[in-house]
Design a protein around this motif. Structure first.
Motif, PDB file in Angstrom:
ATOM      1  N   HIS A 131       1.004  -1.328  -0.091  1.00 53.99           N
ATOM      2  CA  HIS A 131       0.177   0.123   0.022  1.00 53.99           C
ATOM      3  C   HIS A 131       0.898   1.102  -0.069  1.00 53.99           C
ATOM      4  O   HIS A 131       0.636   2.327  -0.687  1.00 53.99           O
ATOM      5  CB  HIS A 131      -0.899   0.065   1.031  1.00 53.99           C
ATOM      6  CG  HIS A 131      -1.913   1.166   1.261  1.00 53.99           C
ATOM      7  ND1 HIS A 131      -2.891   1.275   0.271  1.00 53.99           N
ATOM      8  CD2 HIS A 131      -1.899   2.380   1.984  1.00 53.99           C
ATOM      9  CE1 HIS A 131      -3.444   2.596   0.607  1.00 53.99           C
ATOM     10  NE2 HIS A 131      -2.911   3.011   1.669  1.00 53.99           N
ATOM     11  N   GLN A 139      -3.973   8.868  -2.565  1.00 56.59           N
ATOM     12  CA  GLN A 139      -4.625   7.925  -1.680  1.00 56.59           C
ATOM     13  C   GLN A 139      -5.804   7.327  -2.464  1.00 56.59           C
ATOM     14  O   GLN A 139      -6.385   6.278  -2.229  1.00 56.59           O
ATOM     15  CB  GLN A 139      -4.848   8.471  -0.285  1.00 56.59           C
ATOM     16  CG  GLN A 139      -3.567   8.765   0.289  1.00 56.59           C
ATOM     17  CD  GLN A 139      -3.501   9.223   1.728  1.00 56.59           C
ATOM     18  OE1 GLN A 139      -4.595   9.829   2.205  1.00 56.59           O
ATOM     19  NE2 GLN A 139      -2.510   9.227   2.503  1.00 56.59           N
ATOM     20  N   ASP A 140      -6.700   8.277  -2.826  1.00 57.17           N
ATOM     21  CA  ASP A 140      -7.965   7.932  -3.319  1.00 57.17           C
ATOM     22  C   ASP A 140      -7.810   7.046  -4.622  1.00 57.17           C
ATOM     23  O   ASP A 140      -8.524   6.138  -4.684  1.00 57.17           O
ATOM     24  CB  ASP A 140      -8.772   9.348  -3.796  1.00 57.17           C
ATOM     25  CG  ASP A 140      -9.337  10.145  -2.951  1.00 57.17           C
ATOM     26  OD1 ASP A 140      -9.257   9.669  -1.695  1.00 57.17           O
ATOM     27  OD2 ASP A 140      -9.663  11.320  -3.000  1.00 57.17           O
ATOM     28  N   GLN A 147      -6.819   3.613  -3.408  1.00 52.68           N
ATOM     29  CA  GLN A 147      -7.815   2.973  -2.762  1.00 52.68           C
ATOM     30  C   GLN A 147      -8.879   2.387  -4.236  1.00 52.68           C
ATOM     31  O   GLN A 147      -9.268   1.280  -4.043  1.00 52.68           O
ATOM     32  CB  GLN A 147      -8.763   3.771  -2.072  1.00 52.68           C
ATOM     33  CG  GLN A 147      -9.794   3.180  -1.066  1.00 52.68           C
ATOM     34  CD  GLN A 147      -8.914   2.088  -0.352  1.00 52.68           C
ATOM     35  OE1 GLN A 147      -7.939   2.443   0.197  1.00 52.68           O
ATOM     36  NE2 GLN A 147      -9.607   1.050  -0.232  1.00 52.68           N
ATOM     37  N   TRP A 158      -7.117  -0.639  -5.364  1.00 51.08           N
ATOM     38  CA  TRP A 158      -7.020  -1.796  -4.691  1.00 51.08           C
ATOM     39  C   TRP A 158      -8.279  -2.559  -4.750  1.00 51.08           C
ATOM     40  O   TRP A 158      -8.545  -3.702  -4.893  1.00 51.08           O
ATOM     41  CB  TRP A 158      -6.868  -1.392  -3.088  1.00 51.08           C
ATOM     42  CG  TRP A 158      -5.598  -1.330  -2.605  1.00 51.08           C
ATOM     43  CD1 TRP A 158      -4.616  -0.343  -2.027  1.00 51.08           C
ATOM     44  CD2 TRP A 158      -4.731  -2.654  -2.640  1.00 51.08           C
ATOM     45  NE1 TRP A 158      -3.569  -0.562  -1.848  1.00 51.08           N
ATOM     46  CE2 TRP A 158      -3.292  -2.033  -2.175  1.00 51.08           C
ATOM     47  CE3 TRP A 158      -4.601  -3.850  -3.146  1.00 51.08           C
ATOM     48  CZ2 TRP A 158      -2.219  -2.928  -1.934  1.00 51.08           C
ATOM     49  CZ3 TRP A 158      -3.685  -4.823  -2.790  1.00 51.08           C
ATOM     50  CH2 TRP A 158      -2.389  -4.107  -2.219  1.00 51.08           C
TER      51      TRP A 158
END
Length: 183
Positions: free
Chosen positions: A35, A53-54, A57, A60
């Motif tokens: 991550h 980060q968005d 995410q 992922w």
């Protein structure tokens, strides 16, 4: 001659295989293993911590849904970096705005002391120079130097031929040199 693989990659291979079998602890550990690297890569591409980060995410989510389709566990890193890169590029196009440095990084650089402040200033200068690169060149540089990936892995991660990766690296290095020497 066999190439020695980093311990992280061997562990990753095992975790990918286990996660594909539905083992939740393996999935969680795989997430923890990769991550931060994915966020760092996304940040180098877009220059915005929250956006990085968005994007990661979102990546992922796609990685989780598509992990069963991955044919080779050893290809996880390049495959996942491709997904992260694609999510960032899509987000960049959707936002249709120039890359800007995050206020967090600027505040951090201003608060350091001595050698740490100098190192932070160098990172800031390099980040600003990289912000002037086209996104595809920035991705190649970030994966090569930031993640230590080989050219073939970058080709897989960015879904382009090896020659294109080499060309992007060459042009990016020249542009960075011109930008940094101009200061």
């Amino acid at each position: 001659m066999a190439v020695k693989r980093d311990t992280k990659y061997v562990l990753s291979d095992y975790l990918v295989a286990s996660a594909r079998l539905g083992e939740k602890p393996a999935w969680e550990r795989l997430y923890r293993l990769w991550h931060r690297r994915f966020v760092a890569h996304a940040w180098r591409l877009c220059g915005d911590t929250a956006a990085a980060q968005d994007h990661v995410q979102d990546a992922w989510t796609e990685i989780y849904r598509s992990l069963g389709k991955l044919a080779n566990d050893r290809a996880f890193a390049a495959w996942a970096y491709r997904i992260v890169t694609r999510k960032v590029m899509y987000g960049q196009r959707q936002a249709a705005r120039e890359t800007v440095l995050s206020a967090d990084m600027l505040e951090h650089a201003a608060s350091d002391d001595g050698a740490a402040k100098h190192a932070a200033q160098l990172r800031l200068t390099l980040a600003q120079a990289m912000a002037h690169l086209p996104p595809k060149q920035r991705a190649a540089i970030a994966l090569f130097y930031g993640e230590g990936m080989h050219i073939v892995e970058i080709a897989v991660a960015t879904d382009v031929p090896v020659g294109t990766v080499k060309t992007r690296l060459m042009h990016a290095r020249q542009k960075l040199k011109d930008i940094l020497e101009g200061e």
